[in-house]
Scaffold this motif. Structure first.
Motif, PDB file in Angstrom:
ATOM      1  N   GLN A 163       0.812  -1.201   0.000  1.00 21.09           N
ATOM      2  CA  GLN A 163       0.000   0.000   0.000  1.00 21.09           C
ATOM      3  C   GLN A 163       0.854   1.263   0.000  1.00 21.09           C
ATOM      4  O   GLN A 163       2.034   1.234   0.374  1.00 21.09           O
ATOM      5  N   PRO A 164       0.289   2.400  -0.412  1.00 16.82           N
ATOM      6  CA  PRO A 164       1.006   3.671  -0.280  1.00 16.82           C
ATOM      7  C   PRO A 164       1.466   3.896   1.156  1.00 16.82           C
ATOM      8  O   PRO A 164       0.732   3.609   2.108  1.00 16.82           O
ATOM      9  N   GLY A 165       2.685   4.362   1.302  1.00 20.39           N
ATOM     10  CA  GLY A 165       3.290   4.535   2.618  1.00 20.39           C
ATOM     11  C   GLY A 165       4.134   3.360   3.057  1.00 20.39           C
ATOM     12  O   GLY A 165       4.881   3.459   4.045  1.00 20.39           O
ATOM     13  N   SER A 166       4.052   2.227   2.317  1.00 23.62           N
ATOM     14  CA  SER A 166       4.828   1.044   2.686  1.00 23.62           C
ATOM     15  C   SER A 166       6.307   1.243   2.395  1.00 23.62           C
ATOM     16  O   SER A 166       6.690   1.890   1.422  1.00 23.62           O
ATOM     17  N   ALA A 167       7.143   0.647   3.250  1.00 27.85           N
ATOM     18  CA  ALA A 167       8.587   0.621   3.015  1.00 27.85           C
ATOM     19  C   ALA A 167       8.918  -0.590   2.155  1.00 27.85           C
ATOM     20  O   ALA A 167       8.404  -1.694   2.388  1.00 27.85           O
ATOM     21  N   VAL A 168       9.755  -0.388   1.149  1.00 27.72           N
ATOM     22  CA  VAL A 168      10.178  -1.471   0.257  1.00 27.72           C
ATOM     23  C   VAL A 168      11.679  -1.369   0.049  1.00 27.72           C
ATOM     24  O   VAL A 168      12.320  -0.383   0.438  1.00 27.72           O
ATOM     25  N   TRP A 169      12.239  -2.413  -0.584  1.00 28.60           N
ATOM     26  CA  TRP A 169      13.649  -2.425  -0.966  1.00 28.60           C
ATOM     27  C   TRP A 169      13.743  -2.422  -2.482  1.00 28.60           C
ATOM     28  O   TRP A 169      12.947  -3.071  -3.158  1.00 28.60           O
TER      29      TRP A 169
END
Length: 258
Positions: A163-169
């Motif tokens: 979702q928007p706001g999620s942290a990803v790599w």
């Protein structure tokens, strides 16, 4: 005699498969890459599932002749090189490469495609053979059957769950050094980019998404959930920025690729 003939046939088939596989161009580089990618952590697992894709095309003049240059007095053909990244995924026992859709329409002058794994080992393919590996493409993503000689893939995640706001790599290629790193990013918004479900992303530490980063994996919870499509241009000159468009990986269409 029959056993000898069977063994000879097997050896011929193996030779045909391995003829496309090249050792790393630099043993020192191979050792460095191995050290970085064999550490037992999430970043290393991401790098092990990442491949580099290089498309090499000869420059031709107006008459269709090869453009040549001089290197130490010797004539050398001048090539155009397109660089990108991809992610190895495993679906129903098949290893696939998920990358961007910059390769589905290729000029017939292209000489070969070279896929390089995390050890620096190269698999070189004539362009017609590379085209035959394409299993799916749209305006944002390209899925290839992985050629023989590459490591197995990882199970894909669900891009719709991020979702928007999620942290990803993200897998990030440094344009100056050619090294790969895993960097932190944040999902800004969900959008339809050129008709394909996508994210906009922002690299937390400001790494610039330059040419050669396209196709790099977007990861969450240890699984690939998307791939970088292109940088978001910024400033009056339209320069590459630390923001990017990324295609959301849709798991529902991966198993049925034929």
């Amino acid at each position: 005699m029959k056993a000898v003939m069977i063994l000879a046939t097997v050896m011929v088939l193996l030779a045909a498969i391995m003829s496309n596989v090249r050792p790393p161009r630099s043993p020192q580089l191979a050792q460095t890459l191995l050290r970085e990618a064999t550490v037992d952590n999430e970043a290393a697992a991401i790098l092990r599932a990442t491949v580099r894709i290089r498309i090499v095309a000869p420059y031709l003049d107006g008459r269709g002749d090869r453009v040549m240059m001089r290197d130490s007095g010797r004539p050398v053909g001048l090539d155009a090189i397109n660089r990108g990244l991809g992610t190895l995924v495993m679906v129903d026992g098949r290893t696939l490469i998920v990358t961007h859709d910059h390769y589905s329409e290729l000029n017939t002058a292209v000489a070969e495609a070279v896929v390089t794994d995390y050890t620096g080992r190269e698999v070189a393919l004539p362009i017609d053979e590379f085209r035959r590996l394409i299993r799916y493409h749209n305006n944002g993503v390209l899925v290839l059957e992985a050629p023989a000689g590459l490591p197995p893939g990882v199970s894909p995640g669900d891009g719709a769950a991020v979702q928007p706001g999620s942290a990803v790599w993200l897998v990030h290629r440094d344009a100056a050094t050619e090294t790969l790193a895993v960097v932190a990013a944040v999902v800004e918004t969900w959008i339809d980019y050129q008709g394909v479900p996508s994210y906009t992303l922002r690299n937390v530490n400001g790494e610039i998404v330059a040419p050669g980063n396209s196709g790099g994996g977007v990861w969450a919870a240890g699984r690939p959930v998307g791939s970088i499509h292109s940088t978001i241009l910024a400033g009056p000159d339209g320069a590459p920025s630390h923001r990017s468009y990324a295609t959301r990986l849709a798991t529902e269409w991966l198993p049925g690729l034929e």
